[in-house]
Design a protein around this motif. Structure first.
Motif, PDB file in Angstrom:
ATOM      1  N   ALA A   1       0.826  -1.213   0.000  1.00 13.60           N
ATOM      2  CA  ALA A   1       0.000   0.000   0.000  1.00 13.60           C
ATOM      3  C   ALA A   1       0.859   1.260   0.000  1.00 13.60           C
ATOM      4  N   ASP A   2       2.115   1.145  -0.397  1.00 13.83           N
ATOM      5  CA  ASP A   2       3.002   2.299  -0.586  1.00 13.83           C
ATOM      6  C   ASP A   2       3.185   3.115   0.690  1.00 13.83           C
ATOM      7  N   ALA A   3       3.449   2.460   1.801  1.00 13.53           N
ATOM      8  CA  ALA A   3       3.708   3.173   3.044  1.00 13.53           C
ATOM      9  C   ALA A   3       5.009   3.956   2.929  1.00 13.53           C
ATOM     10  N   ILE A   4       5.007   5.184   3.451  1.00 13.26           N
ATOM     11  CA  ILE A   4       6.227   5.980   3.479  1.00 13.26           C
ATOM     12  C   ILE A   4       7.234   5.355   4.436  1.00 13.26           C
ATOM     13  N   VAL A   5       6.728   4.832   5.567  1.00 11.68           N
ATOM     14  CA  VAL A   5       7.577   4.126   6.528  1.00 11.68           C
ATOM     15  C   VAL A   5       7.005   2.724   6.716  1.00 11.68           C
ATOM     16  N   PRO A   6       7.480   1.738   5.941  1.00  7.06           N
ATOM     17  CA  PRO A   6       6.985   0.372   6.093  1.00  7.06           C
ATOM     18  C   PRO A   6       7.180  -0.120   7.527  1.00  7.06           C
ATOM     19  N   GLY A   7       6.243  -0.908   7.988  1.00  6.88           N
ATOM     20  CA  GLY A   7       6.318  -1.429   9.344  1.00  6.88           C
ATOM     21  C   GLY A   7       5.640  -0.554  10.377  1.00  6.88           C
ATOM     22  N   THR A   8       5.105   0.576   9.945  1.00 10.03           N
ATOM     23  CA  THR A   8       4.384   1.448  10.874  1.00 10.03           C
ATOM     24  C   THR A   8       3.204   0.701  11.477  1.00 10.03           C
ATOM     25  N   ASP A   9       3.105   0.701  12.792  1.00  8.04           N
ATOM     26  CA  ASP A   9       1.983   0.079  13.503  1.00  8.04           C
ATOM     27  C   ASP A   9       1.881   0.748  14.865  1.00  8.04           C
ATOM     28  N   LEU A  10       1.221   1.883  14.905  1.00  9.27           N
ATOM     29  CA  LEU A  10       1.098   2.650  16.143  1.00  9.27           C
ATOM     30  C   LEU A  10      -0.327   3.149  16.297  1.00  9.27           C
ATOM     31  N   VAL A  11      -0.629   3.671  17.480  1.00 12.66           N
ATOM     32  CA  VAL A  11      -1.955   4.221  17.750  1.00 12.66           C
ATOM     33  C   VAL A  11      -1.794   5.578  18.427  1.00 12.66           C
ATOM     34  N   ILE A  12      -2.444   6.590  17.870  1.00 12.01           N
ATOM     35  CA  ILE A  12      -2.512   7.900  18.514  1.00 12.01           C
ATOM     36  C   ILE A  12      -3.736   7.917  19.418  1.00 12.01           C
ATOM     37  N   VAL A  13      -3.522   8.184  20.706  1.00  7.72           N
ATOM     38  CA  VAL A  13      -4.620   8.319  21.661  1.00  7.72           C
ATOM     39  C   VAL A  13      -4.740   9.804  21.973  1.00  7.72           C
ATOM     40  N   ARG A  14      -5.795  10.404  21.474  1.00  7.65           N
ATOM     41  CA  ARG A  14      -5.963  11.859  21.483  1.00  7.65           C
ATOM     42  C   ARG A  14      -7.056  12.277  22.474  1.00  7.65           C
ATOM     43  N   GLU A  15      -6.708  13.151  23.401  1.00  9.09           N
ATOM     44  CA  GLU A  15      -7.720  13.710  24.301  1.00  9.09           C
ATOM     45  C   GLU A  15      -8.660  14.564  23.464  1.00  9.09           C
ATOM     46  N   ASN A  16      -9.968  14.337  23.599  1.00  2.11           N
ATOM     47  CA  ASN A  16     -10.920  14.794  22.607  1.00  2.11           C
ATOM     48  C   ASN A  16     -11.855  15.901  23.084  1.00  2.11           C
ATOM     49  N   THR A  17     -11.677  16.392  24.311  1.00  4.32           N
ATOM     50  CA  THR A  17     -12.680  17.319  24.855  1.00  4.32           C
ATOM     51  C   THR A  17     -12.116  18.669  25.271  1.00  4.32           C
TER      52      THR A  17
END
Length: 359
Positions: free
Chosen positions: A116-132
């Motif tokens: 899928a043409d990843a710029i950084v192959p192997g990327t596997d992370l999660v952003i946990v964003r405070e939403n309020t």
């Protein structure tokens, strides 16, 4: 086979929403059947420009009342910038729903797919964003806006950070890290925004003391953008405030291959809303060109969340099947134009559903 029945809302939204949301429903139905999960009752509700035209409001009161009765829902993108006034100047539909239900956690994975043409192959992370809270004017006050102009030439925005809000988002991040690779990165700008993001960093560190099994580090937001570009594969769970999380998650999605594959959910302890991280793309609406992957994977996240809330292993299995089906479909060369292929929205969803049946 479980006999539980879940009631899930469907809000197609604007632009490409009426194309990608039904695609997600089709794939979820295939995964639920393959996993032997209980039935889903899909309840479509008005939202966005169509709701303005029919009900005089982008988020009708009846829509909010019905959502409160459901187990979760899929929210399509909205094009609030194109709404007529006074609707354009109001809080947008997704913001209205997030605020109404206090959906304080915006969970945004960024996982590279094979081929899928990843710029950084192997990327596997999660952003946990405070939403309020944070520096977004629509979320930094209970009512009204945190942005104002005391004169025509002066504009002021408030940034709000409170200990309770940081504590609950930090716990979400650390609990998630325990289920993943056991690492949390705190992102802040405490060298400049010493009191606000300094409080965010410090409270996250305090919460970390209750998770001795999780490794913790922290970076300034500007340095973090560079680290993501250079070594995104080294990160696991990233927790940060609202605006930083919005920016980082878009960057991470593109690093993983495309914003078209970037999913998310907005959740509280009681409710969750699946919402792709990208916008409504009105320039390609109705042309069968939109990539439904982000919406499909967002729906998988909702299944996983519901499986955890209701201790329903069949839902977790269905969520895993959706992820596997998408990955296998892309790996086989079936890709939408943004991923370098030529497959349309409907055909892509049909291919994923067929792949799930074969898994």
């Amino acid at each position: 086979m479980t006999t539980d029945t879940y009631r899930l809302g469907v809000l197609p939204g604007d632009g490409i929403g009426p194309e990608i949301v039904p695609a997600a429903v089709q794939v979820v139905d295939a995964a639920l059947a393959a996993a032997g999960a209980g039935a889903v009752e899909w309840i479509e509700l008005p939202l966005g420009r169509a709701a303005i035209d029919e009900h005089g409001d982008a988020v009708p009161a009846a829509t909010l009342e019905t959502l409160a009765e459901l187990d979760g829902w899929l929210l399509g993108p909205h094009d609030s910038a194109a709404y007529p006034e006074p609707h354009r100047s109001k809080l947008n539909p997704s913001g209205t729903i997030r605020k109404h239900f206090d959906l304080f956690a915006n969970i945004r994975p960024a996982k590279a797919l094979d081929d899928a043409d990843a710029i950084v192959p192997g990327t596997d992370l999660v952003i946990v964003r405070e939403n309020t809270q944070g520096f977004y004017a629509d979320r930094s006050t209970y009512k009204g806006t945190g942005e104002f102009m005391p004169s025509p030439d002066v504009a002021i925005a408030m940034g709000i950070v409170t200990r309770p809000a940081v504590e609950r988002i930090a716990r979400q991040a650390f609990e998630l890290a325990r289920r993943r690779r056991g690492k949390v990165t705190i992102v802040h700008k405490a060298n400049v925004l010493r009191l606000t993001t300094g409080l965010f960093r410090d409270v996250c560190r305090e919460v970390a003391a209750g998770y001795p099994d999780v490794t913790v580090d922290d970076y300034h937001i500007d340095a973090m953008t560079v680290h993501l570009l250079r070594r995104a594969a080294d990160f696991d769970v990233v927790v940060t405030e609202n605006m930083f999380g919005d920016i980082l998650s878009d960057l991470a999605g593109e690093i993983a291959g495309s914003l078209g594959i970037a999913p998310s959910i907005n959740a509280s302890h009681e409710r969750a809303m699946a919402q792709a991280a990208h916008g409504s793309a009105p320039d390609i609406a109705g042309q069968d060109k939109a990539n439904p992957t982000a919406m499909i994977l967002s729906a998988a996240m909702l299944l996983e969340w519901l499986g955890g809330r209701h201790d329903d292993q069949a839902l977790r299995t269905a969520a895993a099947l959706v992820e596997q089906g998408v990955a296998a479909t892309v790996r086989a060369g079936t890709k939408t134009p943004d991923m370098g292929g030529a497959t349309g929205t409907r055909e892509f969803a049909q291919s994923v559903a067929a792949t799930i049946k074969r898994l």
